[in-house]
Motif scaffolding. Structure first.
Motif, PDB file in Angstrom:
ATOM      1  N   THR A  42     -47.216  -9.063   3.634  1.00  0.00           N
ATOM      2  CA  THR A  42     -46.992 -10.338   4.339  1.00  0.00           C
ATOM      3  C   THR A  42     -47.506 -10.295   5.778  1.00  0.00           C
ATOM      4  O   THR A  42     -47.214 -11.190   6.566  1.00  0.00           O
ATOM      5  CB  THR A  42     -45.494 -10.701   4.312  1.00  0.00           C
ATOM      6  OG1 THR A  42     -44.735  -9.559   4.691  1.00  0.00           O
ATOM      7  CG2 THR A  42     -45.063 -11.148   2.928  1.00  0.00           C
ATOM      8  N   ILE A  44     -47.071  -8.906   8.687  1.00  0.00           N
ATOM      9  CA  ILE A  44     -46.350  -9.001   9.962  1.00  0.00           C
ATOM     10  C   ILE A  44     -46.695  -7.786  10.829  1.00  0.00           C
ATOM     11  O   ILE A  44     -46.659  -6.638  10.377  1.00  0.00           O
ATOM     12  CB  ILE A  44     -44.831  -9.111   9.731  1.00  0.00           C
ATOM     13  CG1 ILE A  44     -44.553 -10.400   8.953  1.00  0.00           C
ATOM     14  CG2 ILE A  44     -44.077  -9.081  11.054  1.00  0.00           C
ATOM     15  CD1 ILE A  44     -43.112 -10.572   8.507  1.00  0.00           C
ATOM     16  N   ARG A  46     -45.985  -5.972  14.614  1.00  0.00           N
ATOM     17  CA  ARG A  46     -45.068  -5.906  15.759  1.00  0.00           C
ATOM     18  C   ARG A  46     -44.962  -4.441  16.164  1.00  0.00           C
ATOM     19  O   ARG A  46     -45.363  -3.554  15.379  1.00  0.00           O
ATOM     20  CB  ARG A  46     -43.692  -6.477  15.386  1.00  0.00           C
ATOM     21  CG  ARG A  46     -43.065  -5.779  14.201  1.00  0.00           C
ATOM     22  CD  ARG A  46     -41.836  -6.483  13.637  1.00  0.00           C
ATOM     23  NE  ARG A  46     -41.387  -5.778  12.432  1.00  0.00           N
ATOM     24  CZ  ARG A  46     -40.585  -4.726  12.432  1.00  0.00           C
ATOM     25  NH1 ARG A  46     -40.087  -4.266  13.566  1.00  0.00           N
ATOM     26  NH2 ARG A  46     -40.249  -4.123  11.321  1.00  0.00           N
ATOM     27  N   MET A 242     -37.985 -13.409  10.892  1.00  0.00           N
ATOM     28  CA  MET A 242     -37.492 -12.345  10.027  1.00  0.00           C
ATOM     29  C   MET A 242     -35.975 -12.259  10.117  1.00  0.00           C
ATOM     30  O   MET A 242     -35.404 -12.437  11.185  1.00  0.00           O
ATOM     31  CB  MET A 242     -38.051 -10.984  10.460  1.00  0.00           C
ATOM     32  CG  MET A 242     -39.541 -10.977  10.671  1.00  0.00           C
ATOM     33  SD  MET A 242     -40.147  -9.347  11.138  1.00  0.00           S
ATOM     34  CE  MET A 242     -39.852  -8.425   9.667  1.00  0.00           C
ATOM     35  N   TYR A 249     -38.243 -13.020   5.174  1.00  0.00           N
ATOM     36  CA  TYR A 249     -39.153 -13.161   6.305  1.00  0.00           C
ATOM     37  C   TYR A 249     -40.222 -14.149   5.902  1.00  0.00           C
ATOM     38  O   TYR A 249     -40.591 -14.263   4.735  1.00  0.00           O
ATOM     39  CB  TYR A 249     -39.737 -11.821   6.749  1.00  0.00           C
ATOM     40  CG  TYR A 249     -40.067 -10.855   5.637  1.00  0.00           C
ATOM     41  CD1 TYR A 249     -39.068 -10.071   5.042  1.00  0.00           C
ATOM     42  CD2 TYR A 249     -41.365 -10.721   5.168  1.00  0.00           C
ATOM     43  CE1 TYR A 249     -39.364  -9.200   4.022  1.00  0.00           C
ATOM     44  CE2 TYR A 249     -41.667  -9.838   4.143  1.00  0.00           C
ATOM     45  CZ  TYR A 249     -40.656  -9.079   3.569  1.00  0.00           C
ATOM     46  OH  TYR A 249     -40.944  -8.221   2.551  1.00  0.00           O
ATOM     47  N   THR A 332     -42.024  -0.259   3.741  1.00  0.00           N
ATOM     48  CA  THR A 332     -42.261  -1.700   3.762  1.00  0.00           C
ATOM     49  C   THR A 332     -43.030  -2.136   5.003  1.00  0.00           C
ATOM     50  O   THR A 332     -43.232  -3.330   5.193  1.00  0.00           O
ATOM     51  CB  THR A 332     -40.912  -2.424   3.745  1.00  0.00           C
ATOM     52  OG1 THR A 332     -40.177  -2.013   4.905  1.00  0.00           O
ATOM     53  CG2 THR A 332     -40.106  -2.091   2.510  1.00  0.00           C
ATOM     54  N   GLY A 333     -43.426  -1.180   5.868  1.00  0.00           N
ATOM     55  CA  GLY A 333     -43.910  -1.622   7.182  1.00  0.00           C
ATOM     56  C   GLY A 333     -45.195  -1.036   7.686  1.00  0.00           C
ATOM     57  O   GLY A 333     -45.400  -0.949   8.893  1.00  0.00           O
ATOM     58  N   LYS A 336     -48.841  -3.203   9.782  1.00  0.00           N
ATOM     59  CA  LYS A 336     -48.951  -3.320  11.239  1.00  0.00           C
ATOM     60  C   LYS A 336     -49.526  -2.062  11.878  1.00  0.00           C
ATOM     61  O   LYS A 336     -50.062  -2.092  12.966  1.00  0.00           O
ATOM     62  CB  LYS A 336     -47.565  -3.616  11.844  1.00  0.00           C
ATOM     63  CG  LYS A 336     -46.606  -2.449  11.716  1.00  0.00           C
ATOM     64  CD  LYS A 336     -45.284  -2.686  12.401  1.00  0.00           C
ATOM     65  CE  LYS A 336     -44.359  -3.570  11.624  1.00  0.00           C
ATOM     66  NZ  LYS A 336     -43.965  -3.043  10.292  1.00  0.00           N
ATOM     67  N   VAL A 380     -36.394  -5.538   6.758  1.00  0.00           N
ATOM     68  CA  VAL A 380     -36.390  -5.864   5.342  1.00  0.00           C
ATOM     69  C   VAL A 380     -35.538  -4.795   4.670  1.00  0.00           C
ATOM     70  O   VAL A 380     -35.575  -3.639   5.044  1.00  0.00           O
ATOM     71  CB  VAL A 380     -37.837  -5.897   4.782  1.00  0.00           C
ATOM     72  CG1 VAL A 380     -38.673  -4.791   5.359  1.00  0.00           C
ATOM     73  CG2 VAL A 380     -37.880  -5.817   3.281  1.00  0.00           C
TER      74      VAL A 380
HETATM   75  O1  PYC Z   1     -42.233  -4.133   8.857  1.00  0.00           O
HETATM   76  O2  PYC Z   1     -42.296  -6.029   9.924  1.00  0.00           O
HETATM   77  C1  PYC Z   1     -42.226  -5.369   8.888  1.00  0.00           C
HETATM   78  C2  PYC Z   1     -42.176  -6.059   7.611  1.00  0.00           C
HETATM   79  C3  PYC Z   1     -42.040  -7.367   7.431  1.00  0.00           C
HETATM   80  C4  PYC Z   1     -42.038  -7.577   6.105  1.00  0.00           C
HETATM   81  C5  PYC Z   1     -42.177  -6.403   5.473  1.00  0.00           C
HETATM   82  N1  PYC Z   1     -42.265  -5.471   6.427  1.00  0.00           N
END
Ligand code: PYC
Ligand code: FAD
Length: 382
Positions: A42, A44, A46, A242, A249, A332-333, A336, A380
């Protein structure tokens, strides 16, 4: 040899060629460019993480995002429209304010907004007090935002190709051959045997399977993570929103679709669909936060397989096998982190010594116990 042509693998190849003049690089991909999590996430972006090690790594990546279209001469559509993280209870307020303070001390932008200020920044947001999970305030990172995911893969691929990197699709790695001194020697693939003195594994979701080919057991579990998009509508949502508490989110793509993500499934699996009740709960939450979106139809949903470490921080590391390096556990991140991850992993492989920003994320931390427990930062559920 880099195994995996997702954003991280392609970025690694690009920086090996560009910054370390190592141009006899090949990226092996069992499917197609960016067909893994890179093309399923998705988007995102940050850097508002809690611990110093993570702040440094993700802020390094964010700075690279800011110049990436220029660097690659390819529009990755990085859009710093602001990431708003909602607090729905006192615990959320304390946790998010702690992040705001930690980030500001590290020179990273993050600010606290009241519920009314959050609504002024994001007008469709419902802040009425009678919601199941009322909005009590929010943390806003204005430099956070989104980018076009597959453009990131294509941009790094085109720029690496121009520097002499070979990208080989439909080439699945099936085995790793090792020399008598235990160093890596060659890869057995569906397109034949390829000699390799240095191998970087960048195969999110499937890292354990590949590392087992070299006899290594990884501290990872793989889970499906799902996302979905609505039918396209005119611009209504000016930022990314989010909520960890309600596992949802949302942002709006330049095509007009609302891009919505859920939490991970509760059971480990390699399924690329995931359990149906997970996005259903997410949509219930989204409709409470944005009642006007209740009338929209959803167009498509899908899943990706993310690999998760015990401390929810990535692994960027040398391994006990000479010549074998691993980059995984982004959970999950990791989208970025793409430019920063490739940048520090390339340096680690080129010098056979961890880049200073990568050093805290080595496999050694699971031996020493010096974990980087970032569970609160991933907005998440996982
Ligand atoms: O790490 O910002 C994140 C994120 C958003 C959705 C999945 N991971
Ligand atoms: P991938 O893009 O998955 O690339 C790995 C590649 O390795 C794949 O193409 C795969 O085919 C290949 N491969 C695997 N096994 C082999 C083999 N044996 N031989 C050859 N090739 C192989 N992160 C964020 O920062 N923000 C978000 O908003 C966000 N949302 C997400 C939403 C969803 C639904 C999902 C699934 C993930 C999300 N993420 C997000 C996480 C992010 O997508 C990943 O961390 C990141 O994209 C990982 O990139 P990668 O290049 O390491 O992996």
């Amino acid at each position: 040899m880099i195994i995996g042509a997702g954003g991280h693998g392609l970025a690694t190849a690009y920086y090996l060629a560009k910054e370390h003049a190592i141009r006899d690089v090949a990226v092996l991909e069992k499917g197609w460019l960016g067909g893994g999590n890179t093309g399923r996430n998705t988007t995102i972006i940050r850097s508002n993480y809690l611990w110093e090690e993570s702040e440094a790594l993700y802020e390094h990546a964010l700075k690279l995002w800011e110049a990436l279209s220029h660097e690659l001469n390819y529009n990755v559509m990085y859009s710093p429209r602001g990431v708003l993280m909602l607090a729905h209870n006192l615990h959320d307020v304390h946790v998010l304010k702690r992040h705001v303070h930690a980030n500001r001390l590290a020179g990273i932008d993050n600010e606290w907004l009241t519920a009314e200020e959050a609504k002024a920044f994001c007008p469709p947001l419902n802040i009425s007090a009678d919601m199941r999970h009322p909005v009590l305030g929010a943390a806003l990172q204005r430099r956070g935002g989104v980018a076009r995911h597959d453009a990131v893969a294509w941009g790094y691929a085109r720029a690496s190709d121009a520097l002499g990197v070979d990208i080989i699709e439909n080439c699945e790695v099936r085995a790793i051959r090792r020399a008598p001194n235990s160093a890596v020697m060659a890869l057995e693939t569906t397109r034949g045997v390829i000699e390799a003195r240095r191998i970087g594994v960048v195969a999110a979701g499937h890292t354990s399977v590949i590392m087992a080919m070299a006899g290594l057991r990884m501290p990872l579990e793989s889970f499906p993570l799902q996302a979905l998009v609505s039918e396209p509508i005119k611009p209504v949502l000016p930022c990314v929103v989010m909520s960890n508490t309600i596992h949802a989110y949302i942002s709006q793509s330049d095509r007009g679709e609302l891009v919505i993500g859920a939490g991970t499934d509760q059971y480990v699996s390699y399924s690329q669909t995931g359990a149906l009740h997970i996005p259903v709960h997410t949509l219930e939450a989204i409709c409470e936060l944005f009642p006007a979106f209740r009338r929209l139809r959803m167009l498509r949903n899908w899943g990706g397989i993310v690999d998760v470490t015990p401390d929810r921080s990535p692994i960027i590391s040398k391994t006990p096998v000479p010549g074998l390096y691993v980059n995984c556990g982004w959970g999950t991140g990791g989208f970025k982190a793409t430019p920063g991850s490739g940048h520090v992993f390339a340096a680690t492989i080129a010098s056979d010594d961890p880049h200073p920003l990568a050093a805290p994320f080595s496999l050694q931390r699971f031996v020493s116990g010096r974990l980087i427990d970032e569970a609160a930062a991933a907005a998440v559920a996982h």
